[in-house]
Design an enzyme around this catalytic site. Structure first.
Site, PDB file in Angstrom:
ATOM      1  N   HIS A 167       0.824  -1.216   0.000  1.00 45.32           N
ATOM      2  CA  HIS A 167       0.000   0.000   0.000  1.00 45.32           C
ATOM      3  C   HIS A 167       0.854   1.260   0.000  1.00 45.32           C
ATOM      4  O   HIS A 167       0.367   2.343   0.297  1.00 45.32           O
ATOM      5  CB  HIS A 167      -0.907   0.021   1.227  1.00 45.32           C
ATOM      6  CG  HIS A 167      -1.738  -1.203   1.396  1.00 45.32           C
ATOM      7  ND1 HIS A 167      -2.630  -1.627   0.431  1.00 45.32           N
ATOM      8  CD2 HIS A 167      -1.806  -2.115   2.401  1.00 45.32           C
ATOM      9  CE1 HIS A 167      -3.224  -2.736   0.845  1.00 45.32           C
ATOM     10  NE2 HIS A 167      -2.735  -3.055   2.033  1.00 45.32           N
ATOM     11  N   HIS A 199      -7.213  -4.459  -0.717  1.00 47.46           N
ATOM     12  CA  HIS A 199      -6.590  -5.758  -0.977  1.00 47.46           C
ATOM     13  C   HIS A 199      -7.299  -6.492  -2.113  1.00 47.46           C
ATOM     14  O   HIS A 199      -7.063  -7.670  -2.336  1.00 47.46           O
ATOM     15  CB  HIS A 199      -6.632  -6.643   0.280  1.00 47.46           C
ATOM     16  CG  HIS A 199      -6.110  -5.986   1.498  1.00 47.46           C
ATOM     17  ND1 HIS A 199      -6.925  -5.339   2.399  1.00 47.46           N
ATOM     18  CD2 HIS A 199      -4.843  -5.855   1.953  1.00 47.46           C
ATOM     19  CE1 HIS A 199      -6.176  -4.841   3.377  1.00 47.46           C
ATOM     20  NE2 HIS A 199      -4.919  -5.138   3.128  1.00 47.46           N
TER      21      HIS A 199
END
Length: 333
Positions: free
Chosen positions: A57, A219
């Site tokens: 991320h 995700h």
């Protein structure tokens, strides 16, 4: 899918080492276990801020370690929560005697492992408070969560709470400011393409060439619906509607508008999104007084974006404007 990696098993270790080498003026990197701390940690008498989660991320969370933001970040494997050991090590490393705040995104693994680390730290005499970020309005429960997911709004929590800690607020006050941001921030995202986790070697989900996923998780978790690709303005409307419905915004409110790229979307497209999002907010009587556009909470090379809106007041605006010096955010210093 082509990737600039060596052995997929070493992606996080090598990336953390590279991050430390690139930003040696700002951070120190510890490996085995992996965690990143600001260069001057621990700062005596200051509340320490620790966050973390699965890698993939970036720049969240390591890119936000430094003056005015996080004292430490703990990267897990790609899309996998860090275990309690590195969280505990990071907590100890930033304890300056005023306690430590854990900023935790609402994913089951993160919640459990940060709780365990907090208990272990308390047993060692460190006072720890935790706040749970759950800004994603897309779904109530998801693949990795009970309740709403923590997504790009986490960046705003880390910045504003970090400013409160650096101005000398005590642990209770810093936690209260963080909770205030959490109560007033909402996000929702869209995916145009999936991403490929290095050790998996294949897309985490599939989308048809003309298909997008509204409400995607960072995700690749399922969102609200899959639809045919629409013009950017129509997609913005689909995301902003649930955001604005979820908080009682009223005409005259001042807001921070963040358009966050998922990793593979060009900046030019993010500004197209921002343009219409700002128009929609203005039409509802909301004044955009602070902005953030770019890749801050990504999902590897996923194409897509998220929109985050934070309802501001004078305190939050002042803390947002306070100096910050990290790899990914820096102004005023």
């Amino acid at each position: 899918m082509k990737k600039l990696v060596n052995d997929p098993k070493n992606v996080v270790d090598e990336a953390v080492a590279g991050f430390g080498a690139a930003h040696a003026d700002l951070v120190s990197v510890h490996q085995d276990p992996n965690f990143i701390v600001r260069k001057d940690a621990p700062v005596a008498g200051k509340v320490g801020l620790v966050s973390g989660g699965g890698s993939g991320h970036e720049p969240m969370h390591g890119g936000f370690v430094g003056f005015g933001m996080l004292d430490a970040a703990v990267p897990g494997a790609v899309f996998t929560s860090p275990t309690p050991d590195p969280i505990l090590a990071a907590t100890k490393a930033v304890d300056g005697g005023a306690g430590v705040l854990h900023i935790v995104k609402n994913y089951t693994g993160d919640v459990l492992n940060f709780e365990t680390a907090a208990d272990l730290a308390a047993a060692d005499g460190i006072e720890v408070r935790s706040v749970l970020v759950n800004d994603d309005v897309a779904v109530k429960d998801s693949l990795y969560t009970a309740g709403r997911r923590g997504v790009a709004g986490t960046v705003l929590v880390e910045k504003i709470a970090g400013a409160a800690a650096d101005r000398g607020d005590n642990l209770d006050a810093v936690a209260t400011v963080a909770e205030k941001v959490i109560a007033r921030v909402r996000s929702m995202g869209v995916a145009l393409t999936p991403c490929v986790v290095p050790h998996a070697g294949e897309p985490s989900f599939t989308l048809a060439e003309d298909e997008i996923e509204i409400g995607i998780g960072i995700h690749g978790e399922p969102g609200r619906e899959r639809i045919r690709l629409e013009p950017a303005d129509a997609i913005v409307d689909r995301l902003l509607g649930p955001i604005l419905d979820d908080i009682p915004f009223v005409s005259g409110d001042e807001v921070l508008l963040m358009v966050n790229g998922m990793g593979g979307t060009p900046q030019i497209e993010l500004y197209i999104v921002f343009r219409h999002a700002a128009e929609v907010l203005a039409a509802k009587g909301l004044t955009v007084t602070r902005t953030l556009v770019g890749n801050f909470t990504t999902s590897l090379e996923m194409q897509g974006m998220s929109i985050t809106v934070l309802k501001l007041d004078q305190e939050l605006t002042t803390l947002w404007d306070a100096p910050v010096q990290t790899a990914a955010l820096r102004w005023g210093r």
